[in-house]
Design an enzyme around this catalytic site. Sequence first.
Site, PDB file in Angstrom:
ATOM      1  N   ASP A  11       0.865  -1.167   0.000  1.00 42.58           N
ATOM      2  CA  ASP A  11       0.000   0.000   0.000  1.00 42.58           C
ATOM      3  C   ASP A  11       0.916   1.236   0.000  1.00 42.58           C
ATOM      4  O   ASP A  11       2.111   1.125   0.288  1.00 42.58           O
ATOM      5  CB  ASP A  11      -0.863  -0.044   1.271  1.00 42.58           C
ATOM      6  CG  ASP A  11      -1.595   1.249   1.516  1.00 42.58           C
ATOM      7  OD1 ASP A  11      -2.259   1.736   0.593  1.00 42.58           O
ATOM      8  OD2 ASP A  11      -1.486   1.782   2.645  1.00 42.58           O
ATOM      9  N   ASP A  13      -0.268   5.135   0.858  1.00 40.11           N
ATOM     10  CA  ASP A  13      -0.555   6.157   1.875  1.00 40.11           C
ATOM     11  C   ASP A  13      -0.588   5.531   3.266  1.00 40.11           C
ATOM     12  O   ASP A  13      -1.394   4.640   3.536  1.00 40.11           O
ATOM     13  CB  ASP A  13      -1.881   6.853   1.562  1.00 40.11           C
ATOM     14  CG  ASP A  13      -1.785   7.655   0.278  1.00 40.11           C
ATOM     15  OD1 ASP A  13      -1.021   8.616   0.251  1.00 40.11           O
ATOM     16  OD2 ASP A  13      -2.455   7.282  -0.707  1.00 40.11           O
TER      17      ASP A  13
HETATM   18  C1  XBP Z   1      -5.334   6.159   1.106  1.00 40.05           C
HETATM   19  C2  XBP Z   1      -6.409   7.018   0.674  1.00 40.05           C
HETATM   20  C3  XBP Z   1      -6.157   8.028  -0.357  1.00 40.05           C
HETATM   21  C4  XBP Z   1      -5.293   9.210   0.017  1.00 40.05           C
HETATM   22  C5  XBP Z   1      -5.451  10.305  -1.007  1.00 40.05           C
HETATM   23  O1  XBP Z   1      -5.426   4.959   0.382  1.00 40.05           O
HETATM   24  O2  XBP Z   1      -7.518   6.855   1.109  1.00 40.05           O
HETATM   25  O3  XBP Z   1      -7.399   8.537  -0.676  1.00 40.05           O
HETATM   26  O4  XBP Z   1      -5.754   9.736   1.247  1.00 40.05           O
HETATM   27  O5  XBP Z   1      -5.469   9.817  -2.288  1.00 40.05           O
HETATM   28  P1  XBP Z   1      -4.223   3.889   0.315  1.00 40.05           P
HETATM   29  P2  XBP Z   1      -6.188  10.588  -3.496  1.00 40.05           P
HETATM   30  O6  XBP Z   1      -3.630   3.829   1.676  1.00 40.05           O
HETATM   31  O7  XBP Z   1      -4.907   2.638  -0.085  1.00 40.05           O
HETATM   32  O8  XBP Z   1      -3.254   4.353  -0.722  1.00 40.05           O
HETATM   33  O9  XBP Z   1      -6.622  11.944  -3.026  1.00 40.05           O
HETATM   34  O10 XBP Z   1      -5.143  10.665  -4.555  1.00 40.05           O
HETATM   35  O11 XBP Z   1      -7.368   9.744  -3.875  1.00 40.05           O
HETATM   36 MG    MG Z   2      -2.970   3.154   3.461  1.00 39.06          MG
END
Ligand code: XBP
Ligand code: MG
Length: 258
Positions: A11, A13
Amino acid sequence: MNGTLQALIFDVDGTLADTERDGHRVAFNRAFAAAGLGWDWSVDVYGELLKVSGGKERIRRYLHEYRPDVQVSGDTDAYIAGLHQAKNRFYGELVAAGDVPLRPGVKRLVLEARVAGLRLAIATTTSMENVTTLLEHCIGPGAPRWFEVIGAGDVVPVKKPAPDIYHLVLGALRLLPGQCLALEDSGNGLRAARTAGLPTLVTVSDYTRHDDFQGAAVVLDHLGEPELPVRVLAGDLGCAPYVDVAALRALHAGQGQA
Ligand code: XBP
Ligand code: MG
């Protein structure tokens, strides 16, 4: 399990880097200010909104739950997409400025995994552009190419906690879920990976430490470094003081006996 560990699926973020509080959140607020809106997502409000995966989906939830008074003139989807695009421009600037650090152990583990011949992939809710910007600035200019498959953003119709992005990545890798290990930081991410059948290691972040991590192979505070041992919050990492390839192989093999 279906044999030995072949690939790690990361993953982004919250897992590769602490992107949310000082990255995406700040960028959203800059986009709102640039659009002349009086919206400001505090650290706490953003924590609530993080229950929704995806930035566009998050803006929609905010409008619905926090600002039902706001009437968007014209097409709501286009309005949200415009705000989100601006947010991603500000996010890129923050990453380039070094405001979004990798989490402990991430760079070391990625480098070790490459040397050990493990295949690398990414399964994320955020956009391809955000992923490549982060990898280039935080790991190195060539780093995006180290990841054989990058499943990102709107390429699937439903975001995490749905398993779609993991199905897409597994298909592109031509591997079975039991030949891989997912690395996640949130309850939504864990549910997506587990629903796709993947054994999953969780490293919690400030925003996710109270999520439900039932079903994780192990839950840690971070991946650790030789000088920064991990704390095991649930499950078993054997006697490894930090996460390296040997610890991941042992964890994966242990899942076969679970
Ligand atoms: C994390 C999220 C994302 C980020 C922002 O998902 O929910 O929405 O906060 O991304 P993961 P965008 O941990 O699965 O990557 O604003 O580009 O959608
Ligand atoms: Mg995440």
